[in-house]
Design an enzyme around this catalytic site. Structure first.
Site, short mmCIF file in Angstrom:
data_model
loop_
_atom_site.label_atom_id
_atom_site.label_comp_id
_atom_site.label_asym_id
_atom_site.label_seq_id
_atom_site.Cartn_x
_atom_site.Cartn_y
_atom_site.Cartn_z
N ARG A 31 75.29 -8.87 -15.53
CA ARG A 31 74.86 -8.64 -14.15
C ARG A 31 73.64 -7.72 -14.15
O ARG A 31 73.62 -6.72 -14.87
CB ARG A 31 75.99 -8.01 -13.34
CG ARG A 31 75.65 -7.76 -11.89
CD ARG A 31 76.87 -7.28 -11.12
NE ARG A 31 76.53 -7.00 -9.73
CZ ARG A 31 77.43 -6.72 -8.79
NH1 ARG A 31 78.71 -6.68 -9.11
NH2 ARG A 31 77.06 -6.47 -7.55
N ASP A 33 70.80 -5.59 -11.56
CA ASP A 33 70.58 -5.08 -10.21
C ASP A 33 69.38 -5.76 -9.56
O ASP A 33 68.53 -6.32 -10.24
CB ASP A 33 70.35 -3.57 -10.24
CG ASP A 33 71.59 -2.80 -10.65
OD1 ASP A 33 72.70 -3.24 -10.30
OD2 ASP A 33 71.45 -1.77 -11.33
N TYR A 91 67.76 -4.50 -24.12
CA TYR A 91 66.99 -4.18 -22.91
C TYR A 91 65.65 -3.56 -23.30
O TYR A 91 65.52 -2.92 -24.35
CB TYR A 91 67.74 -3.17 -22.04
CG TYR A 91 68.89 -3.73 -21.24
CD1 TYR A 91 68.67 -4.32 -19.99
CD2 TYR A 91 70.19 -3.66 -21.71
CE1 TYR A 91 69.72 -4.82 -19.25
CE2 TYR A 91 71.26 -4.15 -20.97
CZ TYR A 91 71.01 -4.74 -19.74
OH TYR A 91 72.05 -5.24 -19.01
N ARG A 178 68.28 2.75 -17.14
CA ARG A 178 67.36 3.39 -16.19
C ARG A 178 67.56 4.89 -16.15
O ARG A 178 66.59 5.66 -15.98
CB ARG A 178 67.55 2.77 -14.81
CG ARG A 178 67.08 1.31 -14.73
CD ARG A 178 67.56 0.63 -13.47
NE ARG A 178 67.09 1.32 -12.28
CZ ARG A 178 67.53 1.04 -11.04
NH1 ARG A 178 68.45 0.10 -10.86
NH2 ARG A 178 67.05 1.70 -10.01
#
Length: 238
Positions: A31, A33, A91, A178
């Protein structure tokens, strides 16, 4: 899926249901954002028709908006589940240090037009490698799961005005990448010493860490699967 809102999963389900003429269930590997990008997301679905994967790929792309593309479609091993079979994720978070900002990266990088000590950032990032409790970098919404993750690779890559923070691990908490980047930028700006990241990990207190970096700079680069799976059977093999 989110009622009343466009999502990648929702768009895929709508398109696949039209192509196959029946309701379908699609499982995504990860998932992301709102505002976050995915280069090689993986999804799985079971179909009863004899539709060939390349035909399904072309049909889906004909119905999907241009912001979502099916890059590959293949038959998977029996019982394959894109989320449950995943062994890890990669990532990358992109920072644009330029002044002015590069307009082509406007929606795909955090514009941070100030000097960043990338050597100090790389030194600080070494602390996250290995198995740790990442509570200090977890958003409140993600605290219902175990905070322990194993980061296999962590590095800072510099290309002219662009800086990328690259992380690979077995799992990630909500906003974890993040939040790590937000704290790394504090180190890069000189407001914190490189050892601060290790101190945050030990303290396990989200309130002590840096701000959450904006969503637009984050990319899900790849979903990783077991190396012993049949060669070429999955688009995101490790």
């Amino acid at each position: 899926m989110q009622p009343g809102l466009p999502t990648v999963q929702g768009l895929l389900i709508e398109a696949a249901s039209r192509v196959l003429g029946a309701p379908v269930k699609i499982t995504g590997a990860s998932r992301t954002d709102a505002g976050v990008h995915a280069l090689r997301q993986v999804a799985s679905l079971a179909i009863s028709s004899a539709t060939a994967p390349p035909v399904l790929q072309r049909a889906l792309n004909a119905l999907l908006p241009s912001s979502v593309r099916v890059l590959d479609a293949r038959e998977a091993p029996a019982g394959f589940d894109a989320r449950r079979w995943a062994e890890g994720k990669r990532y990358a978070y992109v920072i644009d240090r330029g002044e002015p900002a590069d307009p082509f990266w406007r929606r795909h990088a955090w514009h941070a037009p100030f000097r960043l000590d990338t050597v100090a950032m790389a030194e600080a990032l070494r602390a996250v490698r290995g198995k740790h409790d990442f509570s200090a970098f977890c958003a409140a919404a993600g605290r219902d799961r175990t905070p322990t993750c194993t980061i296999r690779s962590a590095r800072v890559v510099v290309r002219r005005q662009m800086v990328a923070v690259c992380l690979s691990g077995d799992s990630f908490l909500h906003h974890m990448v993040r939040n790590i980047v937000g704290s790394l930028v504090e180190v890069g700006r000189g407001t914190r010493a490189p050892g601060w990241i290790a101190d945050l990990l030990d303290g396990r207190d989200r309130k002590r860490a840096g701000p959450t970096a904006p969503a637009e700079g984050l990319f899900l680069v790849r979903v990783l699967y077991r190396a012993d799976l049949a060669p070429g059977s999955l688009p995101g093999r490790s």
